[in-house]
Design an enzyme around this catalytic site. Sequence first.
Site, PDB file in Angstrom:
ATOM      1  N   GLU A  82     -30.789 104.702  60.739  1.00 41.87           N
ATOM      2  CA  GLU A  82     -31.284 103.350  61.051  1.00 41.87           C
ATOM      3  C   GLU A  82     -30.017 102.632  61.292  1.00 41.87           C
ATOM      4  O   GLU A  82     -30.412 101.810  61.998  1.00 41.87           O
ATOM      5  CB  GLU A  82     -31.915 102.710  59.485  1.00 41.87           C
ATOM      6  CG  GLU A  82     -33.158 103.877  58.247  1.00 41.87           C
ATOM      7  CD  GLU A  82     -32.958 104.224  57.625  1.00 41.87           C
ATOM      8  OE1 GLU A  82     -31.866 104.711  57.294  1.00 41.87           O
ATOM      9  OE2 GLU A  82     -33.419 104.987  56.986  1.00 41.87           O
ATOM     10  N   LYS A 126     -34.739 112.132  53.589  1.00 41.97           N
ATOM     11  CA  LYS A 126     -33.972 111.805  54.958  1.00 41.97           C
ATOM     12  C   LYS A 126     -34.201 112.994  55.153  1.00 41.97           C
ATOM     13  O   LYS A 126     -34.080 113.301  56.450  1.00 41.97           O
ATOM     14  CB  LYS A 126     -31.983 111.780  54.268  1.00 41.97           C
ATOM     15  CG  LYS A 126     -31.767 110.075  53.836  1.00 41.97           C
ATOM     16  CD  LYS A 126     -31.160 109.362  53.430  1.00 41.97           C
ATOM     17  CE  LYS A 126     -31.067 108.328  53.250  1.00 41.97           C
ATOM     18  NZ  LYS A 126     -29.396 107.868  52.835  1.00 41.97           N
ATOM     19  N   GLY A 182     -22.975 101.384  47.083  1.00 45.09           N
ATOM     20  CA  GLY A 182     -23.491 100.458  48.463  1.00 45.09           C
ATOM     21  C   GLY A 182     -24.236  99.593  47.521  1.00 45.09           C
ATOM     22  O   GLY A 182     -23.336  98.014  48.256  1.00 45.09           O
ATOM     23  N   ARG A 183     -24.984  99.469  46.782  1.00 41.65           N
ATOM     24  CA  ARG A 183     -25.914  98.493  46.090  1.00 41.65           C
ATOM     25  C   ARG A 183     -24.585  97.890  44.879  1.00 41.65           C
ATOM     26  O   ARG A 183     -25.503  96.181  44.646  1.00 41.65           O
ATOM     27  CB  ARG A 183     -26.651  98.545  45.358  1.00 41.65           C
ATOM     28  CG  ARG A 183     -26.371 100.054  44.660  1.00 41.65           C
ATOM     29  CD  ARG A 183     -27.908 100.362  43.990  1.00 41.65           C
ATOM     30  NE  ARG A 183     -27.200 102.011  42.749  1.00 41.65           N
ATOM     31  CZ  ARG A 183     -27.426 103.193  43.004  1.00 41.65           C
ATOM     32  NH1 ARG A 183     -27.337 103.237  44.564  1.00 41.65           N
ATOM     33  NH2 ARG A 183     -27.155 103.740  42.111  1.00 41.65           N
ATOM     34  N   GLU A 211     -32.668 102.321  42.163  1.00 38.27           N
ATOM     35  CA  GLU A 211     -32.177 102.423  42.842  1.00 38.27           C
ATOM     36  C   GLU A 211     -30.842 103.245  41.505  1.00 38.27           C
ATOM     37  O   GLU A 211     -30.092 104.099  41.872  1.00 38.27           O
ATOM     38  CB  GLU A 211     -30.851 102.555  44.120  1.00 38.27           C
ATOM     39  CG  GLU A 211     -30.524 103.271  44.485  1.00 38.27           C
ATOM     40  CD  GLU A 211     -30.506 103.470  46.558  1.00 38.27           C
ATOM     41  OE1 GLU A 211     -29.561 103.144  47.165  1.00 38.27           O
ATOM     42  OE2 GLU A 211     -31.132 103.367  47.335  1.00 38.27           O
ATOM     43  N   HIS A 263     -50.281  81.341  42.764  1.00 37.96           N
ATOM     44  CA  HIS A 263     -51.499  81.507  43.502  1.00 37.96           C
ATOM     45  C   HIS A 263     -52.068  82.353  44.188  1.00 37.96           C
ATOM     46  O   HIS A 263     -51.570  83.103  44.808  1.00 37.96           O
ATOM     47  CB  HIS A 263     -51.195  80.450  44.514  1.00 37.96           C
ATOM     48  CG  HIS A 263     -51.090  78.991  43.180  1.00 37.96           C
ATOM     49  ND1 HIS A 263     -51.899  77.752  43.742  1.00 37.96           N
ATOM     50  CD2 HIS A 263     -49.870  78.102  44.328  1.00 37.96           C
ATOM     51  CE1 HIS A 263     -51.132  77.124  42.799  1.00 37.96           C
ATOM     52  NE2 HIS A 263     -49.772  76.922  43.815  1.00 37.96           N
ATOM     53  N   LYS A 298     -21.725 102.436  54.451  1.00 42.04           N
ATOM     54  CA  LYS A 298     -20.235 103.024  53.600  1.00 42.04           C
ATOM     55  C   LYS A 298     -19.884 104.465  54.350  1.00 42.04           C
ATOM     56  O   LYS A 298     -19.068 104.868  54.395  1.00 42.04           O
ATOM     57  CB  LYS A 298     -20.649 103.242  52.820  1.00 42.04           C
ATOM     58  CG  LYS A 298     -19.818 103.754  51.575  1.00 42.04           C
ATOM     59  CD  LYS A 298     -19.935 103.546  49.753  1.00 42.04           C
ATOM     60  CE  LYS A 298     -19.122 104.617  49.131  1.00 42.04           C
ATOM     61  NZ  LYS A 298     -19.756 104.804  47.624  1.00 42.04           N
TER      62      LYS A 298
HETATM   63  O1  F6P Z   1     -30.394 104.293  49.683  1.00 41.61           O
HETATM   64  C1  F6P Z   1     -29.247 105.485  50.075  1.00 41.61           C
HETATM   65  C2  F6P Z   1     -28.218 104.843  50.658  1.00 41.61           C
HETATM   66  O2  F6P Z   1     -27.676 105.160  50.672  1.00 41.61           O
HETATM   67  C3  F6P Z   1     -27.825 102.859  49.512  1.00 41.61           C
HETATM   68  O3  F6P Z   1     -27.266 103.575  48.499  1.00 41.61           O
HETATM   69  C4  F6P Z   1     -26.814 102.334  50.807  1.00 41.61           C
HETATM   70  O4  F6P Z   1     -27.186 101.686  49.786  1.00 41.61           O
HETATM   71  C5  F6P Z   1     -28.082 102.894  51.586  1.00 41.61           C
HETATM   72  O5  F6P Z   1     -28.804 103.823  51.897  1.00 41.61           O
HETATM   73  C6  F6P Z   1     -26.565 102.605  53.176  1.00 41.61           C
HETATM   74  O6  F6P Z   1     -25.742 103.339  53.129  1.00 41.61           O
HETATM   75  P1  F6P Z   1     -24.431 102.870  54.128  1.00 41.61           P
HETATM   76  O7  F6P Z   1     -23.913 102.275  53.173  1.00 41.61           O
HETATM   77  O8  F6P Z   1     -23.245 104.463  53.983  1.00 41.61           O
HETATM   78  O9  F6P Z   1     -25.627 103.446  55.458  1.00 41.61           O
END
Ligand code: F6P
Length: 554
Positions: A218, A518, A273-274, A359, A390, A212
Amino acid sequence: MEHYLKPLDATQQPAWQALRAQRERMQQFSLRAAFAADPQRFQRYSLSQAGLFLDYSKNLIDAGSLSALIELARQMKLQPAIEALFEGRPVNASERRPALHTALRRPVGERVLVDGVDVMPEVHRVLGQMTELVQRIHNGLWRGYTEMPITDVVNIGIGGSFLGPQLVSEALLPFAQRGVRCHYLANVDGSEFHEVTAGLRAETTLFIVSSKSFGTLETLKNAQAARRWVLAQGCREADLHRHFIAVSSNREAAVAFGIAAENIFPMWDWVGGRYSLWSAIGLPIALAIGMGNFKELLAGAYAMDQHFQSAPFEQNMPVLLALLGVWYGDFWGAQSHAILPYDHHLRNFNQHLQQLDMESNGKRVRQDGSAVSCGTGPVIWGGVGCNGQHAYHQLLHQGTLLIPADFIVPVVSYNPVADHHQWLYANCLSQSQALMCGKTLEEAEAELRAQGLAEAEVQRLAPHKVIPGNRPSNTLVLERVSPRRVGALVALYEHKVFAQSVIWGINAFDQWGVELGKELGKNLYGRLTGEDASPAADSSTQGLIDYFRARHRG
Ligand code: F6P
């Protein structure tokens, strides 16, 4: 002022005091006795909706406590908050945004205004853009730099740009379309990058950079590594656009990365995002199961949306689950909640729910910035049954913690093997029954005597075999896993989380808590690489940096 901008304090509501009294009254409440006294308990505390059947009869509730919980929802103005959510009001107060993931699954013809503009035409345009891409790829018309059709799609994304798509694709594996394999690359870990790309050929691989913000470290690191990987396999710069598309609200950054403008699928800042798997973030799902099934997924969520908006709280599945969570967290001291799917394809459901719930509701200030006066989001954990039996069910049965559990189980399996599904289903029910009934000392002693043990042995062993019971659980039954039912299931938990946020007065749609890590990470990186020679702020961090640098010196 919108009530959610200055939320009431739940602990100051009459219903909260009433719940305290209910909790006191229920000190000796026994689920065994409640079932014995009311043969209709199962019928009384269960309901069907949107293809899901919820049995919530094995909860520590009775008429008095349940009505006090529902009264709390009323006093916390949950219904107006639900209306505000669906109408696109800025329920995400800190970011002054709406949270309109529900708009993504609305059918053609409905209008949703954001800043006076109906966003539905754009939502459906993007669905059309997704349909075209999925068809081109499924029909082998999307060709790579050697003119070969795409066979593998790698989704590069993390958090909501990974977990929802991954869970739903996995849950709906029986609906997978032949021909396109979907893979997920999330972590900034070379081992994952190598594992995901090991069996792939650049010429037949399409990368979806799902982000987003298009600013997540990452994801960007993996996208850059993927770009190098494709070039190293012989692709010319000029053909890179054949192997990368993007899903982002940051179009400028995606273009700067090198994604062709026509291959960028938009996201909107009014979708968190979630909560975004219903958008183009769900492309890996659509590529895996086809657009028809993806629209079934949307339809299932829409059915749950309709239910959430219109059902009286007494018959409202998300509201009931939400209130039960408030009851256990704020009045029974529960700190976590277990998600226990008895279905191989739903085995990772708790991972998506971890982000969705933790979150969203892992917050300590309310919408107006004031400190909360009660507990908020629980730790969400769990795993597939019977495996958990288990592994950690021992603690559920005989530990000192109260951990409410949601069992999720289909009635029909896609892959019947002998009587496996009967045993799976029987185990699911037996676990919730054991949590509820337990085993008394007298029953343990009688059992040991019946085995012929000497009385001394009976007395020695019996205390170890006592199971307290009276431990609550919900059981969600699906006729069988399908796109429509998975859509309803995910939406159920989205609305449960939102309803709880309203009770607690918190914002379910921001996530300021992840920013500090971050920022510190960026500072630390410079010290690890030596670019920044200044000492870390504490000896632990500095010592661990030194340990790393000693190994990587030279
Ligand atoms: O963990 C923080 C966050 O912004 C989440 O809310 C989101 O789903 C994830 O990192 C990835 O964000 P993006 O889609 O902007 O890469």
